[in-house]
Design an enzyme around this catalytic site. Sequence first.
Site, PDB file in Angstrom:
ATOM      1  N   HIS A 194       1.278  -1.276   0.047  1.00  0.00           N
ATOM      2  CA  HIS A 194      -0.003  -0.243   0.172  1.00  0.00           C
ATOM      3  C   HIS A 194       1.094   1.182   0.006  1.00  0.00           C
ATOM      4  O   HIS A 194       0.884   2.221  -0.303  1.00  0.00           O
ATOM      5  CB  HIS A 194      -0.647  -0.019   1.227  1.00  0.00           C
ATOM      6  CG  HIS A 194      -2.032   1.616   1.552  1.00  0.00           C
ATOM      7  ND1 HIS A 194      -2.985   1.439   0.454  1.00  0.00           N
ATOM      8  CD2 HIS A 194      -2.220   2.374   2.717  1.00  0.00           C
ATOM      9  CE1 HIS A 194      -3.478   2.836   0.438  1.00  0.00           C
ATOM     10  NE2 HIS A 194      -2.866   3.154   1.584  1.00  0.00           N
ATOM     11  N   GLU A 434      -4.437 -13.652 -21.106  1.00  0.00           N
ATOM     12  CA  GLU A 434      -2.949 -13.501 -19.962  1.00  0.00           C
ATOM     13  C   GLU A 434      -2.861 -15.538 -21.392  1.00  0.00           C
ATOM     14  O   GLU A 434      -1.134 -15.943 -20.509  1.00  0.00           O
ATOM     15  CB  GLU A 434      -3.751 -13.658 -19.303  1.00  0.00           C
ATOM     16  CG  GLU A 434      -4.403 -12.361 -18.457  1.00  0.00           C
ATOM     17  CD  GLU A 434      -4.822 -11.988 -17.772  1.00  0.00           C
ATOM     18  OE1 GLU A 434      -4.532 -11.877 -16.347  1.00  0.00           O
ATOM     19  OE2 GLU A 434      -5.939 -12.716 -17.666  1.00  0.00           O
ATOM     20  N   ASP A 458       1.513 -11.519 -17.639  1.00  0.00           N
ATOM     21  CA  ASP A 458       1.154 -13.314 -18.055  1.00  0.00           C
ATOM     22  C   ASP A 458       1.196 -13.622 -18.660  1.00  0.00           C
ATOM     23  O   ASP A 458       1.711 -14.887 -18.791  1.00  0.00           O
ATOM     24  CB  ASP A 458      -0.306 -13.440 -17.048  1.00  0.00           C
ATOM     25  CG  ASP A 458      -0.007 -13.119 -15.602  1.00  0.00           C
ATOM     26  OD1 ASP A 458       0.828 -13.680 -15.257  1.00  0.00           O
ATOM     27  OD2 ASP A 458      -1.246 -12.827 -15.151  1.00  0.00           O
ATOM     28  N   CYS A 505      -3.268  -3.932 -21.625  1.00  0.00           N
ATOM     29  CA  CYS A 505      -3.165  -3.137 -19.829  1.00  0.00           C
ATOM     30  C   CYS A 505      -1.668  -3.952 -19.192  1.00  0.00           C
ATOM     31  O   CYS A 505      -1.762  -3.408 -17.876  1.00  0.00           O
ATOM     32  CB  CYS A 505      -4.390  -3.879 -19.481  1.00  0.00           C
ATOM     33  SG  CYS A 505      -4.489  -4.962 -19.180  1.00  0.00           S
TER      34      CYS A 505
END
Length: 591
Positions: A194, A434, A458, A505
Amino acid sequence: MAGPTTLTGLPASPGIAVGRAWTLDRRKVRTPKRVLAPDEAEAELARLEAAVELAARQLEDVRAKVSAAEGDEHVAIIEVHKAMLRDPAFVDEVRRLVREERVNVEWAVKRTVRKVKASFSNDDEFFRERRADIDYVGERLIKNLLGHGVDVDEVPPEGSVILARDLSPADTALLLHDRRVAGLVTDVGGTTSHTAIVARALEIPAVVGAARASSAAQRGDWVVVDGGRGLVILNPTAGVRADYEAARSRQAEREAELARLRDLPAETRDGETVHMLGNIEFAEEVPGLLSHGGEGVGLYRTEFLYLGHAELPTEEQHYQDYRRILEAMEGRPVTVRTFDLGGDKLPVGQKDHSENPALGLRAIRYCLRHPDMFRAQLRALLRAGAHGRLRIMFPMVSGVAEIRAAKRMLAEAREELAREGQELPLPPVGVMVELPSAAMLADRLAAEVDFISIGTNDLIQYTLGVDRQNKDVAYLYKPLHLAVLRTLEFVCRAGREAGIPVSMCGEMAGEPLYTMVLLGLGFSELSMNGPSIPLVKRVIRSVSAAEGKELVGRILRLTAADDIEREVRAEVTRRFPGLLESEGAVGPVSG
């Protein structure tokens, strides 16, 4: 003062910071263990309730301070911590240990935290980093029980570089929210923590996993943070400091120049337009995405909703989260990826004991195996779609049967809502390519969906059989490998022939080295981290799509990945001198 020391960590947020060190002591408090007398249990439980109430008030104070300074964009994680405090699976386990095993409440909290953390896999960086959330909640409770102060309100001088062993999400929100801090360094952590995500969202240079940085520095020491290269220089010489100051000035000039492109279209010189979208994980990343000229969200990862909770999110919690993102994007498209859980990515209390979780029950397979969980998300997405331009994307699809099953469940969810009096439109539906099987079936999948998005992170790994996190084989991870290029070419052609957009992406989309290649392949959308958008847009606006196609034709005639990369690098370097230099790099630094 000690001499110059150079430490290497992970590049968590690009950019250069030069400032005085502000070290933070976040060492864990020692937790006592005591066996209770039979009549002490109720008193211990009363102490627990008081500590929970105090922690809730403390977190509310933190939330209020951050919200007052920055609005509500940066408080989501604090709300998660408040929910953890009340989570029955957490609190009830503490109570059970006090009553049944007759241990003091501090020790019961520590044991419960350990149990919850054990449910997160060690193998997946994203979920491993989520352990910090439950750690933080447990530590706050224990400190309250022991009467220790919680010193998160300590404010560093403006322009300081924070050095800490680790930062809790609440610490991160307080210290970074007003952008007073110049840079950030932690001894531990990964690029998906985070802290790293917030640093990137706020564009604060950061290096994580820098080993002994916080113990090697003293408050007031000069520190250089090179977030692009993952370097931390303690007590740099005057010359090195001057070099980095100059590099920071050049970087600021480049950013100011690129900022002028924010509202201009990513249009090639021969009139081809590429839509520039952003990958996000938290609502707090939306302002940064928009400030860099993002035209929408190309990938919103929803796994965060499932982390740190023993209970799954309700339909209403899903709905509120998606609505918040859609409204923040103000009519721009938002592509929500249905949850990519399963294997080593599971909610608290669930485990996958299969020998190879990465190739097991995960993503769309996990969704279809858990229809109630999936239906709650689909219903929430349909409801939230009324508040913006929603697109739904299904991940890790391996064939047509899976996409048809997912679409069938979406249609059933829509029918349920209609019977309840909510007539809602069906958003565009897409598939994430992917897996090599999905890529090879791209022409058939294109007939089933409204758009295709390629997740290269991936896809490259599965195509080449390479785990890029494995240092022994990471050198084989080649985005410009001929097999990868042929796969991308096939998928793009399938999209064109079906008349649907094909986007990317994965991280490859945000790397300027590959932009001309992606133009030549025919991508109509690129989705990346917000700060990457201006530089990629600059490349797009400076070349023609025809030149990209010519480059692709040239490299497809080559064979070896190294030869292909040399050809692409030479072409980009010729057209854009200095473009491929590490942002702000000043050359080798000795320590």
